[in-house]
Design an enzyme around this catalytic site. Structure first.
Site, short mmCIF file in Angstrom:
data_model
loop_
_atom_site.label_atom_id
_atom_site.label_comp_id
_atom_site.label_asym_id
_atom_site.label_seq_id
_atom_site.Cartn_x
_atom_site.Cartn_y
_atom_site.Cartn_z
N ASN A 511 0.69 -1.27 -0.05
CA ASN A 511 -0.05 0.07 0.02
C ASN A 511 0.86 1.23 0.18
O ASN A 511 0.20 2.20 -0.38
CB ASN A 511 -0.80 -0.10 1.27
N TYR A 512 2.06 1.25 0.39
CA TYR A 512 2.88 2.46 0.63
C TYR A 512 3.97 2.78 -0.15
O TYR A 512 4.70 3.61 -0.21
CB TYR A 512 3.19 2.66 1.92
N LEU A 513 4.63 1.56 -0.73
CA LEU A 513 5.79 1.60 -1.52
C LEU A 513 5.63 1.52 -2.98
O LEU A 513 5.03 0.55 -3.35
CB LEU A 513 6.68 0.40 -1.07
#
Length: 554
Positions: A511-513
């Site tokens: 979700n964030y990388l």
């Protein structure tokens, strides 16, 4: 952007084909609707529920709820008082009048025979013959073929979660106040279907009807219903590997990359806000500093029945402790609060002197339960961020800092042990984002087995060395080398597993990388992408795998 256009692949061309506007997501959408779990199958007559030592025949609805609890008897959840109270309260509501009169205390309920029955059923499934497993596999394939795909603008696209979740007991994460509550069975009458007007409308199960059928091409969900625990909408969506999802992902990470160009001016602005005459500006400046430095979530307003979880804007005075000096560092803020999913956030962070002074000012004359930032809200903070850069929110900041951290850590940490290096870089991000997990139940056992393998391998090496001394033959030397490499691999596995015991690496990875960082790193260091992303993740990030070369830097 020009470079991306030149490198455009088949995946990207598919996105460009009939690209949706900001409001319209599709022109045509056809699907079969959700797959409903099978109806409850009553327990055999010889399997009993006991109350106060006496066997008791329950109505099917009451018995089904009993099976949810019985299946979880060996789980720590059923030992928690909140879980027990919520379960018993919801269970009583579903009982008949007669059952309610008799069943007064959970402590007098005996679920052990039912638990044993389901343990045995589980063992039977594990011990199925190859032929029996094949029958199940074929049935799963048939359901996937029938319900697992839709037609989106003429393209056959995979659906993410076409199976509706069966009823059960809510678990939640951390110490969630609603753990143990009954997740009710979803009926077709609860479900809204979304498809195009000219498509064949999916047929509901026999004897049922849909709550509503709509034709809204500004949303990407196929079906929706309200879940009963929080009263929030749930959706059946396209698979993460679909054109629309991939396009959204790409745009998300491009927005985070754009922040690189703006972040210095944003940081200068929030520093100026620290000394503003307006209390609102000072609070906003400190809040954005926390979101930037600590990757805190912004925090949303919730109803009173939700877990007492907070983010940056909803921090209360009781959630921070100020230390003029602590552990040899100056101006330390000690944070202690429940974040998303009731996961505890505990951190001691040295901050800049002006931030420390402002925090002292913010808490002055306030009670512990008062808001730390009483002049700002999440909505207003995100509005300010959007004015700094279109599309910028606290979540984009989190994505930017997570991806920047991964890129920096990979550049610093990559050594000969590539996968260990990658996991250490990923762990730095998970720690930054507070992605924790409980140590797996099987951790001690699996570590013991791994240590036994390591010990056995050491013994094999000693034995091979003895033989080498006696024989002095080349093939024996090679055997020692091979065993030494195997030992090294096992020892690396042990280190990796120990270091990641209570850290959840998957959340940030998915979700964030920015996946292009990982793909570029794989290509640069000749690491197969399969070592970093499993099949599902490779499908989700197909766009990144297609378009990225080894020189990409976030």
């Amino acid at each position: 952007v020009r470079k991306i256009r030149v490198l455009m692949t088949r995946t990207e061309l598919l996105w460009e084909e009939g690209k949706s506007s900001d409001t319209q997501k599709w022109s045509s959408l056809e699907h079969k609707g959700p797959y409903f779990p099978p109806e409850y199958e009553p327990l055999p007559d010889n399997i009993c529920f006991y109350y106060d030592g006496q066997p008791m025949k329950l109505s099917p609805a009451t018995e089904e709820i009993v099976t949810f609890y019985a299946k979880m008897l060996d789980h720590e959840y059923t030992s928690k008082e909140v879980f027990q109270c919520n379960f018993f309260s919801d269970w009583k509501e579903e009982m008949t009048k007669e059952e309610r009169k008799l069943i007064k205390m959970l402590s007098k309920c005996d679920f052990s025979q039912i638990h044993k029955y389901f343990v045995e059923k589980s063992e039977e499934r594990k011990n199925m013959t190859k032929e029996e497993k094949q029958v199940l596999k074929e049935e799963a394939s048939r359901l996937m073929e029938e319900y697992g795909f839709c037609l989106l603008d003429g393209h056959r696209e995979k659906i993410g979660n076409f199976k509706l979740e069966p009823p059960g007991l809510f678990r939640g994460r951390g110490e969630h106040p609603k753990m143990g509550k009954l997740k009710k069975r979803i009926q077709p009458e609860d479900v809204t279907i979304n498809c195009s007007q000219d498509s064949k409308i999916p047929a509901p199960p026999a004897g049922h009807r849909w709550k509503r059928v709509q034709h809204d091409n500004t949303v990407t969900w196929l079906a929706s219903w309200l879940e009963n625990i929080h009263g929030r909408p749930k959706y059946i969506m396209l698979n993460p590997s679909s054109k629309l999802k991939g396009e959204k992902d790409w745009q998300k990470y491009e927005t985070a990359r754009r922040l690189k160009m703006k972040v210095d001016s944003i940081r200068k602005q929030y520093r100026r806000d620290w000394t503003s005459r307006e209390m609102k500006s000072r609070q906003r400046g400190v809040a954005i500093y926390f979101i930037d430095k600590l990757a805190l979530r912004a925090g949303n307003e919730k109803d009173d029945e939700s877990a007492d979880t907070v983010g940056c804007c909803s921090l209360r005075v009781e959630h921070i402790t100020l230390h003029r000096r602590l552990d040899g560092q100056e101006h330390v803020v000690e944070f202690d609060f429940l974040g998303k999913d009731s996961i505890r956030y505990y951190n001691k962070v040295p901050v800049e002197k002006q931030v420390f002074k402002n925090l002292k000012l913010f808490i002055k004359h306030k009670d512990p339960e008062d808001d730390l930032f009483d002049r700002i809200t999440t909505v207003k903070l995100n509005k300010t961020l959007n004015e700094c850069m279109p599309g910028l929110t606290a979540k984009v900041f989190r994505t930017f800092n997570a991806s920047t951290t991964l890129q920096d850590q990979l550049n610093k940490l990559t050594t000969g042990e590539k996968i260990l290096s990658y996991n250490r870089a990923n762990r730095a991000v998970a720690i930054l984002c507070n992605h924790q997990r409980a140590a797996p139940k099987t951790f001690e056992k699996s570590m013991q087995l791994l240590q036994e393998k390591i010990q056995k391998k050491k013994e094999q090496i000693e034995e091979a060395k003895k033989e080498l001394k006696e024989a002095k033959k080349a093939h024996k030397d090679k055997a020692v080398q091979r065993l030494s490499e195997q030992l090294k691999k096992l020892q690396l596995q042990e280190t990796d597993r120990e270091e990641n015991k209570v850290i959840a690496l998957g959340t940030s990875k998915l979700n964030y990388l920015d996946p292009r960082i990982s793909v570029a790193w794989c290509k640069k260091h000749q690491v197969p992408v399969e070592k970093i992303y499993n099949k599902t993740q490779r499908d989700k990030f197909a766009w990144a795998i297609d378009m990225t070369d080894e020189n990409f830097q976030f």
